[in-house]
Design an enzyme around this catalytic site. Structure first.
Site, mmCIF file in Angstrom:
data_model
loop_
_atom_site.group_PDB
_atom_site.id
_atom_site.type_symbol
_atom_site.label_atom_id
_atom_site.label_comp_id
_atom_site.label_asym_id
_atom_site.label_seq_id
_atom_site.Cartn_x
_atom_site.Cartn_y
_atom_site.Cartn_z
ATOM 1 N N GLN A 109 -18.622 2.497 9.966
ATOM 2 C CA GLN A 109 -19.094 3.873 10.071
ATOM 3 C C GLN A 109 -19.806 4.324 8.798
ATOM 4 O O GLN A 109 -19.271 4.222 7.699
ATOM 5 C CB GLN A 109 -17.931 4.827 10.341
ATOM 6 C CG GLN A 109 -18.396 6.270 10.506
ATOM 7 C CD GLN A 109 -17.285 7.183 10.994
ATOM 8 O OE1 GLN A 109 -16.470 7.650 10.219
ATOM 9 N NE2 GLN A 109 -17.256 7.427 12.293
ATOM 10 N N HIS B 145 -6.337 6.189 -1.829
ATOM 11 C CA HIS B 145 -7.584 6.820 -1.393
ATOM 12 C C HIS B 145 -7.366 7.953 -0.387
ATOM 13 O O HIS B 145 -8.261 8.772 -0.182
ATOM 14 C CB HIS B 145 -8.521 5.772 -0.800
ATOM 15 C CG HIS B 145 -9.952 6.217 -0.730
ATOM 16 N ND1 HIS B 145 -10.658 6.622 -1.846
ATOM 17 C CD2 HIS B 145 -10.799 6.347 0.310
ATOM 18 C CE1 HIS B 145 -11.891 6.958 -1.489
ATOM 19 N NE2 HIS B 145 -11.995 6.798 -0.185
ATOM 20 N N THR B 146 -6.196 8.043 0.215
ATOM 21 C CA THR B 146 -5.893 9.177 1.089
ATOM 22 C C THR B 146 -6.134 10.496 0.378
ATOM 23 O O THR B 146 -6.515 11.497 0.993
ATOM 24 C CB THR B 146 -4.423 9.112 1.561
ATOM 25 O OG1 THR B 146 -4.164 7.825 2.127
ATOM 26 C CG2 THR B 146 -4.128 10.188 2.603
ATOM 27 N N ARG C 134 -20.762 10.915 13.978
ATOM 28 C CA ARG C 134 -21.337 10.407 12.731
ATOM 29 C C ARG C 134 -22.334 9.271 12.958
ATOM 30 O O ARG C 134 -23.317 9.153 12.224
ATOM 31 C CB ARG C 134 -20.209 9.940 11.805
ATOM 32 C CG ARG C 134 -19.369 11.099 11.290
ATOM 33 C CD ARG C 134 -18.135 10.627 10.560
ATOM 34 N NE ARG C 134 -17.390 11.755 10.025
ATOM 35 C CZ ARG C 134 -16.213 11.660 9.429
ATOM 36 N NH1 ARG C 134 -15.640 10.470 9.300
ATOM 37 N NH2 ARG C 134 -15.598 12.732 8.971
ATOM 38 N N LEU D 56 -18.560 11.673 -1.079
ATOM 39 C CA LEU D 56 -18.649 12.320 0.224
ATOM 40 C C LEU D 56 -18.778 13.834 0.112
ATOM 41 O O LEU D 56 -18.047 14.474 -0.641
ATOM 42 C CB LEU D 56 -17.391 11.990 1.034
ATOM 43 C CG LEU D 56 -17.272 12.638 2.408
ATOM 44 C CD1 LEU D 56 -18.291 12.052 3.364
ATOM 45 C CD2 LEU D 56 -15.860 12.458 2.959
ATOM 46 N N VAL E 46 4.885 -1.690 -2.352
ATOM 47 C CA VAL E 46 4.129 -2.433 -3.358
ATOM 48 C C VAL E 46 2.686 -1.940 -3.324
ATOM 49 O O VAL E 46 1.995 -2.079 -2.311
ATOM 50 C CB VAL E 46 4.179 -3.951 -3.088
ATOM 51 C CG1 VAL E 46 3.480 -4.712 -4.214
ATOM 52 C CG2 VAL E 46 5.621 -4.420 -2.925
ATOM 53 N N GLY F 28 -0.375 4.585 0.094
ATOM 54 C CA GLY F 28 -1.093 5.790 0.491
ATOM 55 C C GLY F 28 -0.416 6.486 1.650
ATOM 56 O O GLY F 28 0.795 6.337 1.876
ATOM 57 N N GLU G 120 -17.552 16.661 6.189
ATOM 58 C CA GLU G 120 -18.028 17.222 7.453
ATOM 59 C C GLU G 120 -17.651 18.698 7.582
ATOM 60 O O GLU G 120 -18.269 19.446 8.336
ATOM 61 C CB GLU G 120 -17.432 16.420 8.606
ATOM 62 C CG GLU G 120 -18.123 16.574 9.932
ATOM 63 C CD GLU G 120 -17.811 15.394 10.838
ATOM 64 O OE1 GLU G 120 -17.309 15.635 11.939
ATOM 65 O OE2 GLU G 120 -18.065 14.248 10.428
ATOM 66 N N PHE H 255 -0.199 -6.167 -7.503
ATOM 67 C CA PHE H 255 -1.292 -6.609 -6.637
ATOM 68 C C PHE H 255 -0.784 -7.773 -5.766
ATOM 69 O O PHE H 255 -0.437 -8.836 -6.286
ATOM 70 C CB PHE H 255 -2.472 -7.062 -7.498
ATOM 71 C CG PHE H 255 -3.743 -7.312 -6.736
ATOM 72 C CD1 PHE H 255 -3.838 -8.348 -5.821
ATOM 73 C CD2 PHE H 255 -4.856 -6.524 -6.944
ATOM 74 C CE1 PHE H 255 -5.002 -8.589 -5.110
ATOM 75 C CE2 PHE H 255 -6.034 -6.750 -6.259
ATOM 76 C CZ PHE H 255 -6.106 -7.794 -5.339
ATOM 77 N N ARG I 6 -15.435 6.289 14.919
ATOM 78 C CA ARG I 6 -14.316 7.226 14.742
ATOM 79 C C ARG I 6 -14.819 8.661 14.661
ATOM 80 O O ARG I 6 -15.804 8.950 13.971
ATOM 81 C CB ARG I 6 -13.553 6.902 13.456
ATOM 82 C CG ARG I 6 -12.435 7.903 13.146
ATOM 83 C CD ARG I 6 -11.691 7.533 11.901
ATOM 84 N NE ARG I 6 -12.469 7.658 10.685
ATOM 85 C CZ ARG I 6 -12.647 8.810 10.014
ATOM 86 N NH1 ARG I 6 -12.143 9.944 10.482
ATOM 87 N NH2 ARG I 6 -13.342 8.819 8.893
ATOM 88 N N PHE J 40 -14.959 19.972 14.413
ATOM 89 C CA PHE J 40 -15.363 18.746 13.737
ATOM 90 C C PHE J 40 -16.241 17.930 14.668
ATOM 91 O O PHE J 40 -16.220 18.108 15.890
ATOM 92 C CB PHE J 40 -14.132 17.942 13.289
ATOM 93 C CG PHE J 40 -14.063 17.746 11.793
ATOM 94 C CD1 PHE J 40 -13.922 18.829 10.947
ATOM 95 C CD2 PHE J 40 -14.141 16.487 11.230
ATOM 96 C CE1 PHE J 40 -13.861 18.656 9.570
ATOM 97 C CE2 PHE J 40 -14.074 16.293 9.860
ATOM 98 C CZ PHE J 40 -13.933 17.385 9.022
ATOM 99 N N HIS K 148 -21.150 7.664 7.038
ATOM 100 C CA HIS K 148 -21.047 9.121 7.051
ATOM 101 C C HIS K 148 -22.421 9.673 6.706
ATOM 102 O O HIS K 148 -23.073 9.194 5.776
ATOM 103 C CB HIS K 148 -20.010 9.587 6.025
ATOM 104 C CG HIS K 148 -19.552 10.999 6.224
ATOM 105 N ND1 HIS K 148 -20.385 12.086 6.001
ATOM 106 C CD2 HIS K 148 -18.366 11.511 6.630
ATOM 107 C CE1 HIS K 148 -19.719 13.196 6.259
ATOM 108 N NE2 HIS K 148 -18.491 12.880 6.639
ATOM 109 N N GLY L 74 0.827 -1.202 0.000
ATOM 110 C CA GLY L 74 0.000 0.000 0.000
ATOM 111 C C GLY L 74 0.858 1.247 0.000
ATOM 112 O O GLY L 74 1.786 1.379 0.803
ATOM 113 N N HIS M 92 -18.573 4.606 5.008
ATOM 114 C CA HIS M 92 -17.434 5.509 4.860
ATOM 115 C C HIS M 92 -16.125 4.955 5.406
ATOM 116 O O HIS M 92 -15.072 5.129 4.796
ATOM 117 C CB HIS M 92 -17.757 6.827 5.555
ATOM 118 C CG HIS M 92 -16.684 7.862 5.463
ATOM 119 N ND1 HIS M 92 -16.191 8.322 4.263
ATOM 120 C CD2 HIS M 92 -16.005 8.535 6.428
ATOM 121 C CE1 HIS M 92 -15.257 9.238 4.482
ATOM 122 N NE2 HIS M 92 -15.108 9.374 5.786
#
Length: 580
Positions: A230, A44-45, A285, A242, A35, A13, A245, A156, A388, A116, A232, A11, A353
């Site tokens: 979670q 996705h970050t 949330r 999304l 990798v 990210g 928030e 992968f 979270r 938040f 959202h 990963g 989410h």
């Protein structure tokens, strides 16, 4: 010759890049491989919008951040991990600034913070509403200066190589060529993100299929607290994209079909001239998503072709604030809903989410399998507990990405030799992939059909509200889908960017993860945070103030055990919002 490294990160990210930097800083001589099945800047970050939490204000304290986090997580958080997290978050965010992250600022030059959900003080650092985008760019650019970090972009990972009680590398497919190769290592860190794509309606990108969670699960590591999913409260109704928030932290309202700010009816406070931190739209949330369901049951939502919605109203903020503070919200609305939030209401509904659960780790990212570490959303430390708080996740990937990197580096330095059985395992995995996927013929099942049935099962059984009967039915249904998956058919025999192969591998991982979610939810006979059982509506600290540990049996089935929650200074209490 088999490529070999000291540490392999799966990963690329935010968590993976932060871990890579930490390893390089711990020991510049270590060889590091990142990798990733996508180019790092597509991780996705990059889509995180609202901000990252860290105490910086003179009126704020670490203990207040810790208490907000623990209370928001309904006392399912490990408090030693939370205390380390709130202490190190500001340090990591300041380090990111030194590396070039363009945090938004006040007129006097100080770093700006915004309120938040679930937090009583303003402690969320932000870069307009593209915080994850700027954080990931900063981490990626910083990682480029370390020549010891080599990247395997668009590879992968299909298996963790485990022998002699420890992880010693991975097997991965190069998507461009179809080549299957072992990449050995003295330690491995999983940073693959969440698994929102197990559900049909999610904010998550198509790459978030629980790959790392399933890899660890198959290697013998438990998955912790997987029942806590979670939702959202503000996703666009058709796409699931999304609406951050931050739109509510800047003063947006949630209103039902009558134009009424309905959250005041759910012990989340009363309307205020300005946003208040403990109440209304900035409640946690899980509570906001549950309130939406209750509004729908009362007939006070708006019906659309894509399901019931309520409206998010930011019109009163004005064009200047919207364009300055939440420009991406406007861009998303214009592109995907064909409306302008400066003038029009935004239709929203709850959407899957984030996973509070993940690979079970200690405070340093270590799993029970020697040499295997995890960080970011794929891991469960746990600082997020049963729910979270928004903006804790971006700080979490920095804090625990760094911690996991440091410990993985230390482990690699202490374990030099790899066992010969590892290469034999890798050959077995190559043969499995060839036989079960690439060269398989005669299968009767379609990938899309099984995936659609999995989605339907998860949505009906493991949504915002659950009950024992539907969860038990879902467990049986998922077991049948696992059997049917063995008979899938792949029509594409090619090797180059074979997306059908990728989809099949991802579906196999998702089915494993889906089973852990359902079995963990079935075992927890209480309501806590994001896990709401209509047949057990009360929180039960006597029986269930404990983490769920989902482990894989030899026959591939799932069993669930318990692990005590670590309590240090904050004994369990009632979650209270909107009072006082």
């Amino acid at each position: 010759m088999t490529p070999s490294y000291d540490v392999v990160l799966v990963g690329g990210g935010g968590a993976g890049l932060r871990a890579a930097i930490a390893i390089a800083e711990t020991n510049p001589g270590l060889r590091i491989a990142v990798v990733s099945k996508v180019y790092p800047m597509r991780s996705h970050t990059v889509s995180a919008e609202g901000g990252a939490a860290g105490v910086i204000g003179a009126d704020d304290t670490l203990d207040e951040h810790a208490y907000d986090t623990i209370s928001g997580g309904d006392w399912m958080c490990d408090q030693d991990a939370v205390e380390a997290f709130v202490k190190e978050s500001p340090q990591e965010l300041l380090r990111l600034e030194r590396w070039g992250c363009p945090w938004s600022r006040e007129p006097d030059g100080r770093i700006a913070v915004r309120p938040f959900g679930g937090m009583k003080k303003m402690r969320t650092w932000f870069a307009a509403d593209k915080t994850g985008f700027h954080m990931l760019h900063t981490l990626f650019q910083t990682s480029l200066k370390y020549t010891s970090v080599l990247r395997y972009d668009e590879w992968f990972v299909t298996k963790l190589l485990v022998d002699d009680g420890r992880v010693q590398g991975v097997v991965a497919v190069e998507l461009m060529s179809g080549k299957i190769e072992a990449i050995t290592a003295r330690s491995v860190i999983l940073c693959t993100g969440g698994c929102g794509r197990v559900f049909p309606f999610t904010t998550n990108a198509n790459i978030k299929n629980g790959d790392g969670m399933a890899l660890a699960y198959r290697a013998g590591a438990p998955l912790k607290d997987m029942e806590f999913v979670q939702y959202h409260p503000t996703g666009l109704p058709f796409t699931g994209i999304l609406i951050t928030e931050a739109a509510r932290s800047e003063g947006g309202y949630l209103i039902n079909k009558d134009g009424y700010r309905y959250l005041q009816d759910y012990n989340l406070g009363k309307p205020e001239p300005k946003p208040v931190f403990r109440s209304m739209e900035l409640g946690p949330r899980d509570r906001l998503s549950q309130a939406f369901v209750k509004e729908h049951e009362k007939g006070r939502t708006i019906e659309t072709p894509y399901g019931p919605v309520v409206h998010l109203d930011v019109r009163h903020l004005g064009e200047e604030i919207i364009n300055k503070k939440i420009p991406f919200v406007r861009e998303l609305c214009l592109k995907y809903q064909n409306l302008d939030p400066i003038k029009e209401l935004i239709p929203v509904r709850p959407v899957v989410h984030y996973m509070m659960g993940g690979v079970s780790t200690d405070i340093n990212g270590a799993t029970p399998v020697a040499g295997l570490y995890a960080a970011g959303e794929c891991a469960c430390v746990s600082i997020n507990g049963a729910n979270r708080l928004g903006s804790n996740s971006l700080s979490e990937l920095l804090v625990f990405g760094a911690r996991a990197g440091q410990r993985a580096a230390e482990f690699a330095l202490q374990h030099k030799d790899l066992t010969p059985a590892i290469l034999a395992q890798a050959e077995d995995e190559k043969r499995r992939l060839e036989k079960e996927f690439l060269h398989k013929s005669g299968g009767r099942e379609r990938i899309a059909t099984i995936r659609e049935e999995m989605h339907k099962t998860m949505e009906q059984s493991a949504g915002i509200y659950r009950n024992g009967a539907t969860l038990a039915q879902a467990a049986d249904a998922l077991r049948r889908l696992q059997e049917r998956f063995k008979d899938i058919s792949l029509q594409d025999p090619s090797r180059t960017f074979n997306t059908e192969l990728t989809a099949a591998l991802e579906l196999a991982f998702m089915l494993d993860v889906a089973e852990t979610i359902v079995h963990s939810a079935l075992r927890r006979e209480e309501s806590r945070g994001a896990h709401q059982r209509t047949d057990f509506p009360a929180r039960d600290d006597q029986r269930y103030l404990a983490h769920s540990l989902a482990l894989r049996n030899a026959d591939g089935s799932c069993r669930v055990e318990q692990l005590p929650v670590t309590i240090t200074r904050w004994p369990p209490a009632e979650r209270v919002y909107g009072k006082g």
